[in-house]
Design a protein around this motif. Structure first.
Motif, PDB file in Angstrom:
ATOM      1  N   MET A  28      -0.015  88.716 -15.947  1.00 25.10           N
ATOM      2  CA  MET A  28       0.774  87.528 -16.208  1.00 25.10           C
ATOM      3  C   MET A  28       1.116  86.859 -14.875  1.00 25.10           C
ATOM      4  N   ALA A  29       0.880  85.574 -14.794  1.00 30.60           N
ATOM      5  CA  ALA A  29       1.147  84.810 -13.571  1.00 30.60           C
ATOM      6  C   ALA A  29       2.644  84.551 -13.450  1.00 30.60           C
ATOM      7  N   LEU A  30       3.110  84.588 -12.246  1.00 34.02           N
ATOM      8  CA  LEU A  30       4.518  84.322 -11.982  1.00 34.02           C
ATOM      9  C   LEU A  30       4.776  82.826 -12.095  1.00 34.02           C
ATOM     10  N   ASP A  31       5.781  82.459 -12.848  1.00 30.66           N
ATOM     11  CA  ASP A  31       6.201  81.062 -12.945  1.00 30.66           C
ATOM     12  C   ASP A  31       7.195  80.816 -11.812  1.00 30.66           C
ATOM     13  N   ARG A  32       6.669  80.354 -10.690  1.00 28.27           N
ATOM     14  CA  ARG A  32       7.474  80.176  -9.475  1.00 28.27           C
ATOM     15  C   ARG A  32       8.653  79.238  -9.718  1.00 28.27           C
ATOM     16  N   ASP A  33       8.414  78.159 -10.451  1.00 26.45           N
ATOM     17  CA  ASP A  33       9.492  77.215 -10.722  1.00 26.45           C
ATOM     18  C   ASP A  33      10.617  77.903 -11.501  1.00 26.45           C
ATOM     19  N   HIS A  34      10.256  78.710 -12.490  1.00 24.99           N
ATOM     20  CA  HIS A  34      11.264  79.447 -13.270  1.00 24.99           C
ATOM     21  C   HIS A  34      12.067  80.381 -12.359  1.00 24.99           C
ATOM     22  N   VAL A  35      11.379  81.107 -11.495  1.00 26.17           N
ATOM     23  CA  VAL A  35      12.063  82.034 -10.593  1.00 26.17           C
ATOM     24  C   VAL A  35      13.011  81.268  -9.669  1.00 26.17           C
ATOM     25  N   LEU A  36      12.534  80.169  -9.098  1.00 28.31           N
ATOM     26  CA  LEU A  36      13.381  79.387  -8.190  1.00 28.31           C
ATOM     27  C   LEU A  36      14.593  78.809  -8.910  1.00 28.31           C
ATOM     28  N   ARG A  37      14.385  78.266 -10.085  1.00 34.22           N
ATOM     29  CA  ARG A  37      15.505  77.667 -10.816  1.00 34.22           C
ATOM     30  C   ARG A  37      16.495  78.739 -11.280  1.00 34.22           C
ATOM     31  N   THR A  38      15.979  79.901 -11.656  1.00 33.08           N
ATOM     32  CA  THR A  38      16.865  81.009 -12.018  1.00 33.08           C
ATOM     33  C   THR A  38      17.650  81.478 -10.803  1.00 33.08           C
ATOM     34  N   ALA A  39      16.964  81.618  -9.667  1.00 35.14           N
ATOM     35  CA  ALA A  39      17.644  82.019  -8.432  1.00 35.14           C
ATOM     36  C   ALA A  39      18.696  80.983  -8.052  1.00 35.14           C
ATOM     37  N   ALA A  40      18.353  79.715  -8.176  1.00 32.66           N
ATOM     38  CA  ALA A  40      19.299  78.648  -7.846  1.00 32.66           C
ATOM     39  C   ALA A  40      20.532  78.737  -8.739  1.00 32.66           C
ATOM     40  N   ALA A  41      20.321  78.925 -10.031  1.00 31.79           N
ATOM     41  CA  ALA A  41      21.446  79.009 -10.962  1.00 31.79           C
ATOM     42  C   ALA A  41      22.336  80.214 -10.627  1.00 31.79           C
ATOM     43  N   LEU A  42      21.711  81.348 -10.337  1.00 31.53           N
ATOM     44  CA  LEU A  42      22.492  82.539  -9.998  1.00 31.53           C
ATOM     45  C   LEU A  42      23.228  82.367  -8.676  1.00 31.53           C
ATOM     46  N   LEU A  43      22.517  81.925  -7.661  1.00 31.76           N
ATOM     47  CA  LEU A  43      23.132  81.807  -6.335  1.00 31.76           C
ATOM     48  C   LEU A  43      24.195  80.721  -6.270  1.00 31.76           C
ATOM     49  N   THR A  44      24.115  79.718  -7.130  1.00 25.89           N
ATOM     50  CA  THR A  44      25.179  78.712  -7.147  1.00 25.89           C
ATOM     51  C   THR A  44      26.450  79.287  -7.759  1.00 25.89           C
ATOM     52  N   ARG A  45      26.293  80.266  -8.641  1.00 21.06           N
ATOM     53  CA  ARG A  45      27.458  80.930  -9.220  1.00 21.06           C
ATOM     54  C   ARG A  45      27.950  82.082  -8.353  1.00 21.06           C
ATOM     55  N   LYS A  46      26.996  82.771  -7.690  1.00 17.74           N
ATOM     56  CA  LYS A  46      27.325  83.958  -6.892  1.00 17.74           C
ATOM     57  C   LYS A  46      26.450  83.941  -5.646  1.00 17.74           C
ATOM     58  N   SER A  47      26.942  83.320  -4.590  1.00 15.79           N
ATOM     59  CA  SER A  47      26.130  83.123  -3.388  1.00 15.79           C
ATOM     60  C   SER A  47      25.742  84.426  -2.707  1.00 15.79           C
ATOM     61  N   THR A  48      26.435  85.501  -3.020  1.00 11.28           N
ATOM     62  CA  THR A  48      26.139  86.795  -2.404  1.00 11.28           C
ATOM     63  C   THR A  48      25.206  87.656  -3.253  1.00 11.28           C
ATOM     64  N   ALA A  49      24.631  87.075  -4.304  1.00 13.26           N
ATOM     65  CA  ALA A  49      23.736  87.852  -5.185  1.00 13.26           C
ATOM     66  C   ALA A  49      22.602  88.475  -4.374  1.00 13.26           C
ATOM     67  N   THR A  50      22.250  89.694  -4.734  1.00 13.65           N
ATOM     68  CA  THR A  50      21.180  90.415  -4.052  1.00 13.65           C
ATOM     69  C   THR A  50      19.825  90.014  -4.621  1.00 13.65           C
ATOM     70  N   MET A  51      18.791  90.393  -3.909  1.00 18.34           N
ATOM     71  CA  MET A  51      17.433  90.148  -4.409  1.00 18.34           C
ATOM     72  C   MET A  51      17.226  90.888  -5.735  1.00 18.34           C
ATOM     73  N   ASP A  52      17.808  92.080  -5.891  1.00 16.79           N
ATOM     74  CA  ASP A  52      17.731  92.811  -7.160  1.00 16.79           C
ATOM     75  C   ASP A  52      18.326  91.986  -8.295  1.00 16.79           C
ATOM     76  N   GLU A  53      19.473  91.366  -8.037  1.00 16.81           N
ATOM     77  CA  GLU A  53      20.133  90.551  -9.061  1.00 16.81           C
ATOM     78  C   GLU A  53      19.310  89.308  -9.386  1.00 16.81           C
ATOM     79  N   VAL A  54      18.695  88.718  -8.378  1.00 17.54           N
ATOM     80  CA  VAL A  54      17.847  87.545  -8.603  1.00 17.54           C
ATOM     81  C   VAL A  54      16.655  87.945  -9.462  1.00 17.54           C
ATOM     82  N   ALA A  55      16.024  89.062  -9.123  1.00 22.67           N
ATOM     83  CA  ALA A  55      14.860  89.535  -9.894  1.00 22.67           C
ATOM     84  C   ALA A  55      15.248  89.798 -11.343  1.00 22.67           C
ATOM     85  N   LYS A  56      16.356  90.474 -11.539  1.00 25.38           N
ATOM     86  CA  LYS A  56      16.813  90.780 -12.904  1.00 25.38           C
ATOM     87  C   LYS A  56      17.065  89.496 -13.693  1.00 25.38           C
ATOM     88  N   ALA A  57      17.753  88.540 -13.064  1.00 27.71           N
ATOM     89  CA  ALA A  57      18.045  87.272 -13.740  1.00 27.71           C
ATOM     90  C   ALA A  57      16.762  86.536 -14.123  1.00 27.71           C
TER      91      ALA A  57
END
Length: 181
Positions: free
Chosen positions: A1-30
């Motif tokens: 399965m190909a990675l949807d880069r836009d989805h990952v970036l937008r998910t990371a953006a949404a998480l990091l805007t709520r929790k700027s200290t989120a870890t890479m593990d948390e970004v991956a999970k989200a």
């Protein structure tokens, strides 16, 4: 399965805007991917932040285009700009707090393009007599950035209703920028 880069970036953006200290593990999970997959595409937090920076610049430039900065009075263009940029305000607030993006020789020239376009709008408003001339276009641009970031944080924290974002920013900015007779 190909990675949807836009989805990952937008998910990371949404998480990091709520929790700027989120870890890479948390970004991956989200994003619904493994940490290893995230690291294959973004070698670390700095690489992820740089990718988010590119997304933020693209979002800003799209908002600047949508706002039609050269049409009509400058104050109306400011209102259109704030409205157009509101969907990306959380991401921009996060990026605004990432000092490494704005230090040193590696600053992305996209920020300079954005600064120049917004400053030109304020300059146009000053030349037309609409805006005060005792505040520089550079300062008005910085003030707009600060209000956008503060507004995004206030909406995120539930202190301000999302529907009031544009009104509150524009009224405060222009209330201080409009020339008084």
């Amino acid at each position: 399965m190909a990675l949807d880069r836009d989805h990952v970036l937008r998910t990371a953006a949404a998480l990091l805007t709520r929790k700027s200290t989120a870890t890479m593990d948390e970004v991956a999970k989200a994003a619904g991917i493994s940490r290893a997959t995230l690291h294959r595409h973004f070698a670390g937090r700095d690489a992820l932040v740089r990718a988010l920076e590119s997304l933020g610049i693209a979002e800003c430039e799209a908002a600047l285009d949508a706002a039609r900065l050269d049409d009509g009075p400058a104050s109306k263009a400011i209102r259109r700009l704030v409205g157009a940029i509101e969907p990306a305000a959380g991401l921009l607030a996060f990026l605004y707090s990432e000092n490494q993006l704005f230090e040193g020789d590696e600053q992305n020239e996209g920020w300079t393009r954005i600064d120049e376009r917004i400053a030109a709008l304020f300059r146009r408003g000053q030349q037309s007599g609409e805006f005060r001339i005792d505040l520089t276009p550079a300062w008005l641009t910085e003030a707009l950035y600060g209000l956008l970031a503060s507004g995004a944080w206030a909406v995120q924290e539930g202190r301000v209703a999302r529907k009031d974002f544009t009104h509150m920013i524009v009224e405060l900015l222009l209330g201080g920028a409009l020339r008084r007779d």
